[in-house]
Design a protein around this motif. Sequence first.
Motif, mmCIF file in Angstrom:
data_model
loop_
_atom_site.group_PDB
_atom_site.id
_atom_site.type_symbol
_atom_site.label_atom_id
_atom_site.label_comp_id
_atom_site.label_asym_id
_atom_site.label_seq_id
_atom_site.Cartn_x
_atom_site.Cartn_y
_atom_site.Cartn_z
ATOM 1 N N LYS A 81 119.265 68.218 69.680
ATOM 2 C CA LYS A 81 118.290 68.506 68.632
ATOM 3 C C LYS A 81 117.289 69.570 69.113
ATOM 4 O O LYS A 81 116.942 70.484 68.364
ATOM 5 C CB LYS A 81 117.560 67.225 68.242
ATOM 6 N N ALA A 135 125.393 74.232 66.689
ATOM 7 C CA ALA A 135 125.468 73.253 65.598
ATOM 8 C C ALA A 135 126.682 72.341 65.755
ATOM 9 O O ALA A 135 126.588 71.125 65.517
ATOM 10 C CB ALA A 135 125.513 73.967 64.252
ATOM 11 N N GLU A 136 127.820 72.884 66.163
ATOM 12 C CA GLU A 136 129.005 72.061 66.367
ATOM 13 C C GLU A 136 128.790 71.062 67.508
ATOM 14 O O GLU A 136 129.204 69.906 67.416
ATOM 15 C CB GLU A 136 130.230 72.928 66.660
ATOM 16 N N SER A 152 126.485 68.342 66.190
ATOM 17 C CA SER A 152 127.211 67.502 65.242
ATOM 18 C C SER A 152 128.128 66.523 65.976
ATOM 19 O O SER A 152 128.197 65.342 65.627
ATOM 20 C CB SER A 152 128.026 68.382 64.293
ATOM 21 N N PHE A 190 125.986 63.726 67.621
ATOM 22 C CA PHE A 190 125.454 62.785 66.643
ATOM 23 C C PHE A 190 126.556 61.922 66.036
ATOM 24 O O PHE A 190 126.338 60.739 65.751
ATOM 25 C CB PHE A 190 124.641 63.504 65.564
ATOM 26 N N ALA A 191 127.753 62.472 65.859
ATOM 27 C CA ALA A 191 128.875 61.677 65.354
ATOM 28 C C ALA A 191 129.265 60.608 66.366
ATOM 29 O O ALA A 191 129.526 59.450 66.004
ATOM 30 C CB ALA A 191 130.062 62.582 65.047
#
Length: 67
Positions: A22, A43-44, A47, A50-51
Amino acid sequence: MSKLDEIGTKVRKLQLRAAIAKMKLRDLAEDLPGKWTEIEEVAEGASAVFAELDGARRELAAMKKLR
């Protein structure tokens, strides 16, 4: 160490990785438009972390429910 403890430790580690991801996103946003080419990569990564964190949290919640 029990399975519940292992997953709890995994969640805590992932929370740290998610916080770092973040911060990387925020730092990148501050450097725009200069570093626009890094947007997709950062961003990937965020992501994915977080997944993984979401999955671990769900697994921990399910194990606590069965306890």
